[in-house]
Design a protein around this motif. Sequence first.
Motif, PDB file in Angstrom:
ATOM      1  N   TYR A   1      -3.748   5.658  -2.983  1.00 29.92           N
ATOM      2  CA  TYR A   1      -4.581   4.816  -1.931  1.00 29.92           C
ATOM      3  C   TYR A   1      -5.832   4.098  -2.624  1.00 29.92           C
ATOM      4  CZ  TYR A   1      -7.408   3.247   1.590  1.00 29.92           C
ATOM      5  OH  TYR A   1      -8.300   2.441   2.591  1.00 29.92           O
TER       6      TYR A   1
ATOM      7  N   TYR B   1       2.129   2.545  -3.643  1.00 31.70           N
ATOM      8  CA  TYR B   1       1.245   3.403  -4.211  1.00 31.70           C
ATOM      9  C   TYR B   1       0.934   4.833  -3.755  1.00 31.70           C
ATOM     10  CZ  TYR B   1      -0.138  -1.126  -6.676  1.00 31.70           C
ATOM     11  OH  TYR B   1      -0.200  -2.116  -7.470  1.00 31.70           O
ATOM     12  N   ILE B   2       1.034   4.950  -2.377  1.00 37.67           N
ATOM     13  CA  ILE B   2       0.507   6.191  -1.835  1.00 37.67           C
ATOM     14  C   ILE B   2       1.828   7.058  -2.283  1.00 37.67           C
ATOM     15  CG2 ILE B   2       0.438   7.482   0.314  1.00 37.67           C
ATOM     16  CD1 ILE B   2      -1.331   4.996   1.328  1.00 37.67           C
TER      17      ILE B   2
ATOM     18  N   SER C   1      -1.758  11.124  -3.207  1.00 40.25           N
ATOM     19  CA  SER C   1      -1.686  10.481  -2.048  1.00 40.25           C
ATOM     20  C   SER C   1      -2.916   9.529  -1.997  1.00 40.25           C
ATOM     21  CB  SER C   1      -1.555  10.949  -0.744  1.00 40.25           C
ATOM     22  OG  SER C   1      -0.447  11.650  -0.691  1.00 40.25           O
TER      23      SER C   1
ATOM     24  N   GLN D   1      -4.652   1.427  -5.061  1.00 39.30           N
ATOM     25  CA  GLN D   1      -4.301   0.245  -4.589  1.00 39.30           C
ATOM     26  C   GLN D   1      -5.472  -0.460  -4.138  1.00 39.30           C
ATOM     27  OE1 GLN D   1      -4.571  -0.675  -1.034  1.00 39.30           O
ATOM     28  NE2 GLN D   1      -3.534  -2.604  -1.437  1.00 39.30           N
ATOM     29  N   ARG D   2      -6.518   0.178  -3.379  1.00 45.21           N
ATOM     30  CA  ARG D   2      -7.707  -0.645  -3.108  1.00 45.21           C
ATOM     31  C   ARG D   2      -8.451  -1.310  -4.186  1.00 45.21           C
ATOM     32  NH1 ARG D   2      -9.054  -1.393   1.922  1.00 45.21           N
ATOM     33  NH2 ARG D   2     -11.082  -1.253   1.294  1.00 45.21           N
TER      34      ARG D   2
ATOM     35  N   MET E   1       0.859  -1.100   0.011  1.00 48.64           N
ATOM     36  CA  MET E   1       0.098  -0.025   0.013  1.00 48.64           C
ATOM     37  C   MET E   1       0.685   1.321  -0.063  1.00 48.64           C
ATOM     38  SD  MET E   1      -2.782   1.366   2.631  1.00 48.64           S
ATOM     39  CE  MET E   1      -3.909  -0.121   2.672  1.00 48.64           C
TER      40      MET E   1
END
Length: 45
Positions: free
Chosen positions: A35, A4-5, A31, A38-39, A1
């Motif tokens: 997130y 990605y952020i 950011s 990624q989710r 995670m």
Amino acid sequence: MVPYILTGALIGSIVGHLIPPGYFFWFMVGSVGGYLIQRYWGSRF
């Protein structure tokens, strides 16, 4: 995670250098975008 952020934050900082309203806004957009990506990818694969 975290990658990605951080990638989203880096892209947001670069965009913030070029486009108003500035670094902090685009940093936060990047950011949150990282997130959310990624989710999305985490739930699909």
